[in-house]
Structures are given as C-alpha cells and as structure tokens.
Design a protein around this motif. Structure first.
Motif, mmCIF file in Angstrom:
data_model
loop_
_atom_site.group_PDB
_atom_site.id
_atom_site.type_symbol
_atom_site.label_atom_id
_atom_site.label_comp_id
_atom_site.label_asym_id
_atom_site.label_seq_id
_atom_site.Cartn_x
_atom_site.Cartn_y
_atom_site.Cartn_z
ATOM 1 N N LEU A 149 -32.381 9.863 -58.452
ATOM 2 C CA LEU A 149 -32.552 8.471 -58.888
ATOM 3 C C LEU A 149 -32.385 7.510 -57.704
ATOM 4 O O LEU A 149 -32.016 6.344 -57.873
ATOM 5 C CB LEU A 149 -31.543 8.151 -59.992
ATOM 6 N N SER A 150 -32.658 8.032 -56.502
ATOM 7 C CA SER A 150 -32.649 7.235 -55.250
ATOM 8 C C SER A 150 -31.294 6.591 -54.989
ATOM 9 O O SER A 150 -31.212 5.481 -54.476
ATOM 10 C CB SER A 150 -33.731 6.153 -55.277
ATOM 11 N N THR A 151 -30.214 7.260 -55.387
ATOM 12 C CA THR A 151 -28.868 6.724 -55.147
ATOM 13 C C THR A 151 -28.076 7.743 -54.340
ATOM 14 O O THR A 151 -27.891 8.874 -54.787
ATOM 15 C CB THR A 151 -28.162 6.444 -56.500
ATOM 16 N N ASN A 152 -27.619 7.326 -53.166
ATOM 17 C CA ASN A 152 -26.875 8.216 -52.292
ATOM 18 C C ASN A 152 -25.442 8.394 -52.828
ATOM 19 O O ASN A 152 -24.705 7.408 -52.947
ATOM 20 C CB ASN A 152 -26.855 7.613 -50.880
ATOM 21 N N PRO A 153 -25.037 9.632 -53.174
ATOM 22 C CA PRO A 153 -23.679 9.830 -53.713
ATOM 23 C C PRO A 153 -22.579 9.324 -52.769
ATOM 24 O O PRO A 153 -21.526 8.873 -53.237
ATOM 25 C CB PRO A 153 -23.586 11.343 -53.896
ATOM 26 N N MET A 154 -22.808 9.406 -51.454
ATOM 27 C CA MET A 154 -21.795 8.900 -50.507
ATOM 28 C C MET A 154 -21.601 7.392 -50.719
ATOM 29 O O MET A 154 -20.482 6.896 -50.728
ATOM 30 C CB MET A 154 -22.229 9.155 -49.062
ATOM 31 N N LYS A 155 -22.689 6.670 -50.874
ATOM 32 C CA LYS A 155 -22.589 5.214 -51.055
ATOM 33 C C LYS A 155 -22.057 4.851 -52.434
ATOM 34 O O LYS A 155 -21.262 3.929 -52.582
ATOM 35 C CB LYS A 155 -23.977 4.578 -50.885
ATOM 36 N N TYR A 156 -22.497 5.584 -53.445
ATOM 37 C CA TYR A 156 -22.192 5.221 -54.831
ATOM 38 C C TYR A 156 -20.807 5.696 -55.251
ATOM 39 O O TYR A 156 -20.129 5.025 -56.031
ATOM 40 C CB TYR A 156 -23.266 5.828 -55.739
ATOM 41 N N LEU A 157 -20.383 6.853 -54.728
ATOM 42 C CA LEU A 157 -19.106 7.424 -55.162
ATOM 43 C C LEU A 157 -18.002 7.278 -54.112
ATOM 44 O O LEU A 157 -16.894 6.847 -54.417
ATOM 45 C CB LEU A 157 -19.287 8.910 -55.506
ATOM 46 N N ARG A 202 -31.051 -0.771 -60.203
ATOM 47 C CA ARG A 202 -30.772 -0.680 -58.768
ATOM 48 C C ARG A 202 -32.071 -0.591 -57.994
ATOM 49 O O ARG A 202 -33.094 -0.177 -58.553
ATOM 50 C CB ARG A 202 -29.945 0.577 -58.467
ATOM 51 N N GLY A 203 -32.002 -0.960 -56.716
ATOM 52 C CA GLY A 203 -33.135 -0.761 -55.820
ATOM 53 C C GLY A 203 -34.298 -1.684 -56.100
ATOM 54 O O GLY A 203 -34.158 -2.713 -56.781
ATOM 55 N N PRO A 204 -35.494 -1.342 -55.585
ATOM 56 C CA PRO A 204 -36.643 -2.252 -55.665
ATOM 57 C C PRO A 204 -37.131 -2.503 -57.095
ATOM 58 O O PRO A 204 -37.787 -3.497 -57.347
ATOM 59 C CB PRO A 204 -37.727 -1.529 -54.846
ATOM 60 N N LEU A 205 -36.796 -1.571 -58.031
ATOM 61 C CA LEU A 205 -37.272 -1.731 -59.413
ATOM 62 C C LEU A 205 -36.281 -2.534 -60.266
ATOM 63 O O LEU A 205 -36.421 -2.602 -61.483
ATOM 64 C CB LEU A 205 -37.485 -0.356 -60.052
ATOM 65 N N LYS A 206 -35.284 -3.145 -59.622
ATOM 66 C CA LYS A 206 -34.172 -3.748 -60.353
ATOM 67 C C LYS A 206 -34.634 -4.817 -61.354
ATOM 68 O O LYS A 206 -35.379 -5.733 -61.009
ATOM 69 C CB LYS A 206 -33.177 -4.360 -59.365
ATOM 70 N N ILE A 217 -38.289 9.348 -67.704
ATOM 71 C CA ILE A 217 -39.547 8.584 -67.813
ATOM 72 C C ILE A 217 -39.333 7.075 -67.736
ATOM 73 O O ILE A 217 -40.298 6.317 -67.780
ATOM 74 C CB ILE A 217 -40.282 8.920 -69.134
ATOM 75 N N ALA A 218 -38.064 6.655 -67.591
ATOM 76 C CA ALA A 218 -37.761 5.219 -67.681
ATOM 77 C C ALA A 218 -38.566 4.387 -66.685
ATOM 78 O O ALA A 218 -39.052 3.305 -67.008
ATOM 79 C CB ALA A 218 -36.274 4.995 -67.474
ATOM 80 N N ALA A 219 -38.715 4.895 -65.466
ATOM 81 C CA ALA A 219 -39.421 4.105 -64.444
ATOM 82 C C ALA A 219 -40.900 4.511 -64.354
ATOM 83 O O ALA A 219 -41.584 4.148 -63.393
ATOM 84 C CB ALA A 219 -38.737 4.280 -63.091
ATOM 85 N N GLU A 220 -41.388 5.215 -65.372
ATOM 86 C CA GLU A 220 -42.774 5.681 -65.424
ATOM 87 C C GLU A 220 -43.220 6.323 -64.114
ATOM 88 O O GLU A 220 -44.130 5.839 -63.431
ATOM 89 C CB GLU A 220 -43.695 4.518 -65.817
ATOM 90 N N PRO A 221 -42.578 7.444 -63.764
ATOM 91 C CA PRO A 221 -42.875 8.096 -62.480
ATOM 92 C C PRO A 221 -44.242 8.785 -62.488
ATOM 93 O O PRO A 221 -44.771 9.101 -63.560
ATOM 94 C CB PRO A 221 -41.765 9.139 -62.362
ATOM 95 N N GLN A 222 -44.779 9.033 -61.291
ATOM 96 C CA GLN A 222 -46.064 9.738 -61.175
ATOM 97 C C GLN A 222 -45.889 11.236 -61.366
ATOM 98 O O GLN A 222 -46.814 11.940 -61.734
ATOM 99 C CB GLN A 222 -46.655 9.518 -59.784
ATOM 100 N N ILE A 223 -44.674 11.725 -61.037
ATOM 101 C CA ILE A 223 -44.407 13.165 -61.102
ATOM 102 C C ILE A 223 -43.114 13.378 -61.899
ATOM 103 O O ILE A 223 -42.119 12.696 -61.635
ATOM 104 C CB ILE A 223 -44.218 13.748 -59.684
ATOM 105 N N ILE A 224 -43.145 14.295 -62.860
ATOM 106 C CA ILE A 224 -41.915 14.585 -63.615
ATOM 107 C C ILE A 224 -41.611 16.079 -63.532
ATOM 108 O O ILE A 224 -42.503 16.909 -63.717
ATOM 109 C CB ILE A 224 -42.034 14.184 -65.104
#
Lengths: 264, 248
Positions: free
Chosen positions: A140-148, B102-106, B151-158
C-alpha cells in the motif's frame, strides 16, 4: 589427534559466536541509522506519532509512579538505617534526592519502559510480520520503517524524559512521606534540604538518560519485531529478546552516560 | 503487461525459483497452481519487490520492476493476502481506505470513508461493518474486507494470494465469483495463486503450473483438462503416483 580436533571445534565455536555477535551488532546499527534517516524524510505520520505519545507516555504513568514511590520510600528507610551506623541519619533527604534523580529514577523508568513498551512494540510488530501486515503496508506504498518505527522512536524520545522527571519527583515524595511520617523528619526542612542539594546537572543528566533509554527501548522493540521468525514461537522469542536487549543496553548506556556526566 | 524471464531465487540451499518464465497480458486473469512449497508466493512477492530475486528480469508495463520510483510502481497494484492481512489497530473502513488517506491519492476523511463504504458494499458488506475492527469479523468477512481494500484505489493489477484458503465451499464460491466480477468490471490484470481447483475454474483466463521452481505447463483454461502434461494431470486428479513426488 582427538585433542587437536576438540581444540579446533572449540575455537571454531568461539569464532562463530563472535562473528554472529558482530553481525547482530552490525544489523542493529544499520537499523538504527536507517531509522534516523527516515526521521528527516517525508512522508511523516503525525497521527501515529500522537497515538504513540499516548501509548508510551500517558499509559506508562501508573507503572512509573508506583515503581518510583516504593523505591523512594525504601531508599529513605535504607539510608536512615545505614546512616545510623555512623550518626549520619540526617542525610536522608540529600541522598534520596541524588539517588533518585541521578540513578534510580532514570534506570527504573527505563527498565519499566523496556518491560511495558518494548515488549508491547515487539509483540505487535512481530505479529504484524507473521500475519503479513508488514507486506500489506509495503504494497500500500507505506514504508513500515516510516509508519511504525519512526513514530515510536520519536514518541519515546520525547515522552520518556518527561516520565523520568515525573518518576524523580514521585520517588523523592515517596522518601519524603516515609521520612516525615515514620522517621520523624521535619517536612519543610526535608523539602528545603532536597531542593538545596540538587544541582542543575543532576536534573539534566536524568532527563538525557531518559531520552537515551526511551530511544533504546523503542528501537529494540521495533528491530526485534521486524526480525521475528514465523509462528507464535517466533513472536514469543522476538518479544523476549527485545526486552533482554533493551534492558542490557539501558544499563550499559546508564554507565556510559554516568561516566560522561560525573566522572572526575 | 507482466513479463517474468528466467527468474531465480534460493533461500540458502533451497532453490525455490529455478528459471521461471511467464507472461500475463493486459486485462488477463492468470491463475498459478502448484503444490505447497513450489514457490508460488515467492514468485508473487518477487514481482511486488517484497523479496529480491537472485537473478532474472521482471517487467511491468514494459518497465523494469526493480528500477524507478517504488511508490509509483506499487500504486499500480492491489493485493488480497492469504490471511487478509488487515491492520488490527484500524477499523474496517480505515483498512479499506488506507491508500486513499495517504500519498498522492489522498482524499478527505469524509470522501475516503464514502469510497470505503461503497467498496464494502461492492463486496457484499453493509455499511454497519465499517466501524468494526478486523478481530470482530468472521474469516469470510475478513476476506471480503481484504478484497475491498485491494480494489479501493482501482488498481491496474490485482494479486490474489490463496483467496479461498480457510473458507467453506459456499463462501469460497462467493469469493471466487466476486473476484471474477470485480476483475472484469475494473478491467484489471489479475494474478491468483491457489491450489483450489474451483477457484481456477471460476477465475482463470490462463493457467500456469509451477513445480520444482519452474513453469511446467501454461495455457488457456479451456485446455486445462486436455493438456497431456503428466504434472498437470497428476495435480488435477490428485493422484499420489506420478512425476510429482508425494511424501507419505
């Protein structure tokens, strides 16, 4: 021939253990440097940091308070009894103050944090690893080092010195109640002696030790949690090892910091 | 869209992947089958970058998976883990909306919650589940929440890792149908690893069989029963005798 073979085996075992120890130290150092580098690089997780302030700080207050008050009280009794051997009973307020602020306050709070917080962090992160939650974080594009790791280490850095300060005060008050209630000391004189005897460096050293012990406790919890093996046994081993490592490192750091602050 | 060439991975002396070659086209649903310990999960984790392969190349949309920005790369993926891998400390809607907060999709908290509840509805869960915690849900519900998160962010690959493990046959059927519907609906490329043949028949466009660290057979689902491949034949029929050594 048998003797040579035995000696080879013995030396080999010592060599393997030594190499293993250095490899472990190396991994801990790399983990620590990585944690430090992530502190300064975004993204940051303020909500997780605030939650950890609460978990590490606020929820540790009862155990810190109880430990400090009983230690301060016992210390007053011991110093009174020991001082009586050479007619020095009057030094109770001064020795309780110095003993609590310089040594017992930070060390006992550090060990209590290792028992309560390090174990909790290690068990939580190890369970997350075993149940693939760390992998899920990464995907989910979250680095465990940063998040935890970063929120826990930063929270411990900020809040454990405050816990040590509170522990120091409660410990001194434990001594005060015993000295005034059981040993016949004058209340005002006791507090005056305590305040007069303590120096700024005593308090600074206490708070610096608290910060160092907090960082050690959080880092060891995160490190051993992330290194955990599979299964319930892996989680148990990670938790146990984290507490042992944190406790030993806290005591070693205590000696080093005491040398730095107070060696002649 | 996903190409794996000559992929090798060993853990000590244990050579798990031993020259895997595989290609999955855009919008295709590939199911990888094989016995336990044949390297299916390791292959999937190598593609995602969770495990570093010893050698070989992985390309996704023509780009080397090991190069470039990790966040951008991972933003293309959704993943349903075998055990759900839901975050215990977060409520169901926070799990589903994790990437959306989080991130660009926030998104704002309200919007992220609305999307999460919509995705939960899509996988057959009511909005009253949103504020519960993963530990309060049954295994089937946890799988559904995991699917909603994937599927929350409607990815291209699952990616689906053993999506029906631990579920009863009826719930397995429900999850298989949901996966098929959602993959078609989003138009995503899907890669599923399983040894549940009902999943294979419900989900797959293409099937690959992994054994001894390499692909023993690959082809479209309608050729599965007529492959004349001894490995696949033994696996499909669940026989103890055959080229796949079974330890008794």
């Amino acid at each position: 021939m048998i003797l040579v073979s035995w000696i080879n085996g013995f030396l080999g075992a010592i060599g393997a253990a030594t190499l293993g120890m250095f490899a472990s130290i190396g991994r801990v150092v790399i983990f620590t440097l990585s944690s430090i580098s992530h502190i300064f690089r975004p993204p940051f997780y303020p909500k997780e940091f605030a939650q950890q302030l609460l978990h590490i700080g606020y929820f540790s207050l009862p155990v810190v308070g109880l430990t400090a008050v009983f230690t301060g009280a016992a210390l007053a009794l011991q110093i009174y009894a020991g001082g009586a051997r050479f007619n020095a009973e009057a030094v109770v307020p001064q020795i309780v103050a110095v003993g609590m602020v310089r040594e017992l306050g930070p060390v006992l709070v550090g060990l209590m944090i290792a028992a309560r917080v390090t174990s909790s962090i290690a068990a939580e992160i190890a369970t997350m690893k075993v149940t693939e939650q760390l992998d899920a974080l990464t995907t989910l594009s979250t680095n465990p080092m940063k998040y935890l790791t970063v929120p826990r280490v930063l929270a411990a850095l900020c809040v454990v010195p405050i816990l040590v300060g509170i522990g120091d005060i409660i410990g001194i008050m434990g001594g005060y109640f015993v000295a005034t209630g059981r040993l016949g000391f004058n209340a005002a004189a006791y507090l005056q002696n305590t305040a007069d005897f303590l120096e700024a460096m005593d308090i600074i050293s206490s708070l610096v030790k608290g910060a160092a012990f907090g960082v050690i406790a959080a880092l060891m919890g995160c490190y051993y949690g992330m290194q955990s093996d599979r299964g319930a046994q892996g989680v148990g081993k990670a938790t146990k090892t984290s507490v042992v490592a944190a406790s030993v490192l806290i005591l070693a750091a205590n000696y080093t910091l005491t040398e730095l602050f107070f060696s002649a | 869209m996903i190409t794996v060439e000559n992929l090798h991975k060993a853990f000590g002396d244990n050579r798990v992947l031993n020259g895997v070659d595989m290609s999955i086209g855009k919008g295709e649903s590939m199911v990888i089958i094989g016995g336990s310990g044949t390297g299916k999960s390791v292959l999937l984790k190598c593609i995602l970058g969770l495990i570093t392969p010893d050698s070989g190349t992985i390309t996704v949309n023509g780009k080397d998976a090991t190069k470039g920005d990790r966040d951008t790369f991972l933003a293309q993926f959704g993943m349903l883990f075998q055990g759900g891998a839901l975050f215990d400390s977060l409520s169901v809607w926070q799990n589903v909306a994790f990437r959306l907060q989080r991130g660009p999709l926030k998104l704002s908290k309200t919007d992220a919650r609305d999307v999460a509840i919509e995705k939960l509805r899509r996988v057959g869960l009511k909005s009253d589940v949103a504020d519960r915690y993963p530990a309060e849900l049954s295994g089937g519900m946890q799988k559904r929440v995991g699917l909603a998160r994937a599927i929350a962010a409607e990815p291209q690959i699952i990616f689906f890792d053993e999506p029906t493990t631990g579920l009863d046959p009826i719930m397995s059927g429900v999850i298989n149908d949901l996966i098929r519907e959602i993959v078609v609906e989003i138009g995503a490329t899907a890669m599923t690893i399983t040894h549940d043949m009902s999943s294979v028949r419900a989900i797959a466009d293409q099937v690959a069989m992994l054994h001894d660290g390499s692909v023993q057979w690959t082809g479209p689902i309608d050729q599965l029963e007529h492959s004349n491949n001894p490995y696949l034949d033994q696996f499909l029929n669940g026989r103890a005798e055959g080229p796949i050594e079974a330890v008794r």
